[in-house]
Design a protein around this motif. Structure first.
Motif, short mmCIF file in Angstrom:
data_model
loop_
_atom_site.label_atom_id
_atom_site.label_comp_id
_atom_site.label_asym_id
_atom_site.label_seq_id
_atom_site.Cartn_x
_atom_site.Cartn_y
_atom_site.Cartn_z
N PHE A 95 14.47 2.66 13.90
CA PHE A 95 15.36 2.83 15.06
C PHE A 95 15.23 4.27 15.54
CE2 PHE A 95 18.93 5.05 12.98
CZ PHE A 95 18.72 4.73 11.65
N SER A 96 15.55 4.46 16.81
CA SER A 96 15.38 5.81 17.37
C SER A 96 16.28 6.00 18.58
CB SER A 96 13.92 6.04 17.76
OG SER A 96 13.45 5.00 18.59
N SER A 143 6.93 6.08 22.31
CA SER A 143 7.64 6.75 21.21
C SER A 143 7.90 5.78 20.05
CB SER A 143 8.96 7.38 21.71
OG SER A 143 9.93 6.38 21.95
N VAL A 144 8.07 4.50 20.39
CA VAL A 144 8.22 3.48 19.33
C VAL A 144 6.87 3.29 18.62
CG1 VAL A 144 8.73 1.04 18.86
CG2 VAL A 144 10.09 2.30 20.55
N CYS A 182 5.86 -2.53 9.83
CA CYS A 182 7.07 -2.42 10.64
C CYS A 182 7.59 -3.83 10.91
CB CYS A 182 6.78 -1.69 11.94
SG CYS A 182 8.25 -1.57 12.97
N VAL A 183 8.83 -4.10 10.50
CA VAL A 183 9.39 -5.45 10.64
C VAL A 183 10.44 -5.54 11.76
CG1 VAL A 183 8.92 -6.07 8.24
CG2 VAL A 183 11.12 -5.03 8.83
N GLY A 184 10.64 -4.43 12.48
CA GLY A 184 11.60 -4.47 13.58
C GLY A 184 11.84 -3.08 14.14
N ALA A 188 20.92 -4.84 13.18
CA ALA A 188 21.17 -4.84 11.73
C ALA A 188 21.51 -6.25 11.24
CB ALA A 188 22.29 -3.87 11.39
N GLU A 189 22.28 -7.00 12.06
CA GLU A 189 22.63 -8.38 11.68
C GLU A 189 21.36 -9.21 11.53
OE1 GLU A 189 25.37 -9.75 10.84
OE2 GLU A 189 26.99 -8.53 11.66
#
Ligand SMILES: Cc1cc2nc3c(=O)[nH]c(=O)nc-3n(C[C@H](O)[C@H](O)[C@H](O)COP(=O)(O)O)c2cc1C
Length: 168
Positions: A74-75, A89-90, A103-105, A160-161
């Motif tokens: 996250f960023s 940037s991601v 990377c899973v998300g 997060a959920e």
């Protein structure tokens, strides 16, 4: 599943997002400055603030050291998350991961820009430069000023959920 939430934050935006994510996952968000040992965790949820188009230096070094793990990123950034700059940037965060990490998300939102930095930018870049002190640049700074908003934090909780449903 053991989950580590680790973040780097200069002015608090990324820390707020980290805390929202950690609350949902039922863990404490840990500052990367404490150099947490990630090896015992099954999933690492790592957050950075965008510095010159990519993860800030401290988090970049940490990400580079994470090998053979599932990592969700996250960023926060000043620019529009949906802009090319935001997407790059991601990608730069994903590229920073160490060998055999996946990377899973990802989650990204705006974060207000330090007013001191804005002041320092005045007259520093020529017209035509992406950071030139133009009305458009100032409008982008203004657009970020209220972020992360409660809506951003709610989106972070949803992120997060989803991780929780998939990896718990
Ligand atoms: C030195 C510096 C460089 C930055 N570079 C970028 C950038 O390249 N792109 C961007 O969109 N925002 C950039 N920003 C804005 C931050 O990424 C944004 O304000 C972020 O939310 C700060 O997070 P923090 O409060 O967790 O430190 C920069 C900020 C600073 C201080």
């Amino acid at each position: 599943m053991n989950i580590l939430v680790v973040y780097s934050s200069r002015t608090g935006n990324t820390k707020r997002v980290a805390q929202s994510i950690a609350d949902v996952l039922g863990v404490k968000a840990v500052d990367v400055k404490t150099n947490p040992d990630y090896t015992a965790f099954d999933l690492i949820v790592a957050g950075y603030w965008v510095d010159r188009g990519g993860p800030n230096h401290e988090m970049k070094s940490y990400l580079q050291g994470i090998t053979h793990k599932k990592v969700a990123l996250f960023s926060t950034l000043g620019a529009d998350p949906l802009s090319e700059h935001g997407k790059n940037s991601v990608a730069a965060g994903i590229d920073s991961l160490g060998d055999d990490s996946t990377c899973v998300g990802t989650f990204i939102c705006r974060g207000k820009v330090d007013p001191l930095l804005v002041e320092q930018m005045k007259g520093r870049f020529p017209v035509g430069h992406p950071h030139a002190y133009t009305p458009e640049w100032l409008a982008r700074i203004d657009a970020a000023a209220a972020h992360p908003t409660e809506e951003d934090l709610e989106s972070a909780r949803l992120f997060a959920e989803q991780l929780k449903v998939t990896y718990h």
